[in-house]
Every structure is written in C-alpha cells, then in structure tokens.
Design a protein around this motif. Structure first.
Motif, mmCIF file in Angstrom:
data_model
loop_
_atom_site.group_PDB
_atom_site.id
_atom_site.type_symbol
_atom_site.label_atom_id
_atom_site.label_comp_id
_atom_site.label_asym_id
_atom_site.label_seq_id
_atom_site.Cartn_x
_atom_site.Cartn_y
_atom_site.Cartn_z
ATOM 1 N N ARG A 30 0.842 -1.205 0.000
ATOM 2 C CA ARG A 30 0.000 0.000 0.000
ATOM 3 C C ARG A 30 0.874 1.251 0.000
ATOM 4 O O ARG A 30 0.581 2.223 -0.705
ATOM 5 N N MET A 31 1.931 1.221 0.818
ATOM 6 C CA MET A 31 2.828 2.382 0.861
ATOM 7 C C MET A 31 3.479 2.611 -0.503
ATOM 8 O O MET A 31 3.588 3.755 -0.962
ATOM 9 N N ALA A 32 3.901 1.512 -1.152
ATOM 10 C CA ALA A 32 4.511 1.643 -2.474
ATOM 11 C C ALA A 32 3.495 2.182 -3.475
ATOM 12 O O ALA A 32 3.818 3.057 -4.298
ATOM 13 N N GLU A 33 2.258 1.649 -3.388
ATOM 14 C CA GLU A 33 1.209 2.144 -4.298
ATOM 15 C C GLU A 33 0.931 3.617 -4.033
ATOM 16 O O GLU A 33 0.750 4.404 -4.982
ATOM 17 N N ASP A 34 0.915 3.989 -2.731
ATOM 18 C CA ASP A 34 0.701 5.404 -2.408
ATOM 19 C C ASP A 34 1.848 6.254 -2.941
ATOM 20 O O ASP A 34 1.628 7.357 -3.472
ATOM 21 N N LYS A 35 3.093 5.769 -2.803
ATOM 22 C CA LYS A 35 4.237 6.515 -3.323
ATOM 23 C C LYS A 35 4.154 6.631 -4.845
ATOM 24 O O LYS A 35 4.456 7.693 -5.418
ATOM 25 N N ILE A 36 3.747 5.532 -5.481
ATOM 26 C CA ILE A 36 3.623 5.556 -6.938
ATOM 27 C C ILE A 36 2.534 6.544 -7.349
ATOM 28 O O ILE A 36 2.726 7.357 -8.280
ATOM 29 N N ALA A 37 1.389 6.509 -6.625
ATOM 30 C CA ALA A 37 0.296 7.440 -6.938
ATOM 31 C C ALA A 37 0.756 8.876 -6.716
ATOM 32 O O ALA A 37 0.470 9.764 -7.543
ATOM 33 N N ALA A 38 1.489 9.118 -5.608
ATOM 34 C CA ALA A 38 1.986 10.470 -5.350
ATOM 35 C C ALA A 38 2.967 10.889 -6.427
ATOM 36 O O ALA A 38 2.949 12.034 -6.901
ATOM 37 N N ALA A 39 3.830 9.950 -6.835
ATOM 38 C CA ALA A 39 4.793 10.257 -7.895
ATOM 39 C C ALA A 39 4.058 10.545 -9.198
ATOM 40 O O ALA A 39 4.442 11.451 -9.955
ATOM 41 N N GLU A 40 2.995 9.756 -9.461
ATOM 42 C CA GLU A 40 2.210 10.011 -10.670
ATOM 43 C C GLU A 40 1.573 11.391 -10.609
ATOM 44 O O GLU A 40 1.586 12.156 -11.589
ATOM 45 N N ARG A 41 0.987 11.738 -9.464
ATOM 46 C CA ARG A 41 0.369 13.055 -9.316
ATOM 47 C C ARG A 41 1.412 14.154 -9.497
ATOM 48 O O ARG A 41 1.168 15.159 -10.190
ATOM 49 N N ASP A 42 2.588 13.939 -8.852
ATOM 50 C CA ASP A 42 3.645 14.940 -8.982
ATOM 51 C C ASP A 42 4.097 15.056 -10.430
ATOM 52 O O ASP A 42 4.315 16.175 -10.940
ATOM 53 N N SER A 43 4.257 13.912 -11.102
ATOM 54 C CA SER A 43 4.706 13.990 -12.493
ATOM 55 C C SER A 43 3.628 14.589 -13.391
ATOM 56 O O SER A 43 3.943 15.375 -14.300
ATOM 57 N N ILE A 44 2.346 14.259 -13.113
ATOM 58 C CA ILE A 44 1.267 14.869 -13.918
ATOM 59 C C ILE A 44 1.254 16.377 -13.684
ATOM 60 O O ILE A 44 1.151 17.168 -14.629
ATOM 61 N N GLU A 45 1.393 16.776 -12.423
ATOM 62 C CA GLU A 45 1.415 18.216 -12.108
ATOM 63 C C GLU A 45 2.632 18.871 -12.749
ATOM 64 O O GLU A 45 2.532 19.989 -13.305
ATOM 65 N N ASP A 46 3.764 18.177 -12.707
ATOM 66 C CA ASP A 46 4.972 18.704 -13.330
ATOM 67 C C ASP A 46 4.778 18.843 -14.833
ATOM 68 O O ASP A 46 5.156 19.860 -15.435
ATOM 69 N N VAL A 47 4.161 17.817 -15.422
ATOM 70 C CA VAL A 47 3.905 17.877 -16.872
ATOM 71 C C VAL A 47 2.957 19.040 -17.181
ATOM 72 O O VAL A 47 3.149 19.798 -18.144
#
Length: 188
Positions: free
Chosen positions: A135-152
C-alpha cells in the motif's frame, strides 16, 4: 651284630628297646607311671579349671561375646534402617525423575505449541507488513504520478505561456494591443 638297633638313654630305665624275636619293640618313657600325652591332658585340664573357676574367665569371655553380639545386633539394626532410608530415597528420586520427565514432556509440548503460535503470528505479521508496504509503495507511486502529472501540466503551461508570448509578441504590435485593450474595456 651289624644290624642291631642303637639305644641312647640318659637315665637308667627312661627309654629302652627290647628286641623280641628279631622285631624291635619301642617303649615310651613315663613319669610317675603316666605317659607324656597324659601329662599334657592333665596340664590342660588344670589350666582350664583355673581359667574358668579361679579367674572367672568364662564370665569375661561370655561378657565379651555378649557385648560383641549386642554390637553386631546394633550394626544390623542400623544397617536395616539405612537400607530402608536408601530404599525410600531411591523411590523418592525415582518419583522425582518420573515427574521431571513428565514436566519435560509438558514443557516440550508447550514449547512446540508456542513455537507454532509464534510462527503463525510471524507469518500473519509478515503478510500484513507486505500488504502495508505494498500500500505504501502504491501510495508513493500514486503520489509520484500526481507529482509527475502536475509537473507535466506545469511544464505544459510554461511551454504554452512561452509559446503564446512568442506568438503574441510576433503577431501583436503596440497598435493591436491598443485595439485589444479597447475591446476588453468596452466589453466591460
């Protein structure tokens, strides 16, 4: 007379040998008409009579024997007591050994049960930890996805802003800016 027996005597009549028709006959010495073995028997009888009646040795001997018998009886009684105590101790230790074996078996069974419970608990905890880490890894991945989407998005917005500036600066001049500003003001 070469074969004649020799006779040695210290006293006359003490010892002598008679030859009777060719065979030698031995005669023992005597004292007051008694042979030596009779004198030894009389001496022993006198000694025993003095010992038993005169010195009352029989009482001393009997007392010594009685005390020895009593001491032996005491030793036998003590040996019987010691044997009984030893048997009691043996039985007690045999019971203790049996109890210790039962306790050891119970401890072993308890340890096996506890080991099984600990193992099961560890498996449950590890499964729970794996799920939590997942779950923590999935949360980190989701946060990374959100950060990368926001960055994009931010990059896209910056790129769009830069492109629009460039286009506006190329296509609009100061006169067109005035017209556009006048249109916006009149629309208000």
């Amino acid at each position: 007379m070469a074969n004649a027996p020799e006779v040695f005597a210290t006293e006359a009549g003490a010892a002598y040998t008679e030859i009777d028709a060719g065979a030698a006959k031995h005669i023992e010495p005597t004292l007051m008409g008694l042979a030596p073995y009779q004198w030894v028997s009389i001496a022993m009888l006198v000694l025993l009579l003095i010992a038993f009646f005169g010195a009352k040795v029989h009482k001393t001997i009997a007392g010594g024997l009685d005390s020895r018998i009593a001491a032996i009886r005491e030793q036998l009684d003590e040996a019987k007591k010691l044997r009984a105590e030893a048997e009691a101790l043996r039985d007690e230790y045999a019971a203790k050994i049996a109890d210790a074996q039962k306790d050891a078996e119970a401890m072993l069974a308890n340890a096996r049960t506890e080991a099984g419970a600990v193992l099961q608990r560890a498996e449950e905890d590890s499964a729970e930890m794996v799920a939590r880490r997942q779950r923590m890894a999935e949360d980190k991945i989701a946060a990374a996805e959100r950060d990368s989407i926001e960055d994009v998005r931010n990059r896209a917005a910056r790129a769009a802003t830069a492109a629009s500036r460039k286009l506006i600066s190329e296509k609009h001049d100061a006169a067109r800016d005035r017209e556009l500003a006048d249109e916006i003001i009149s629309g208000l």
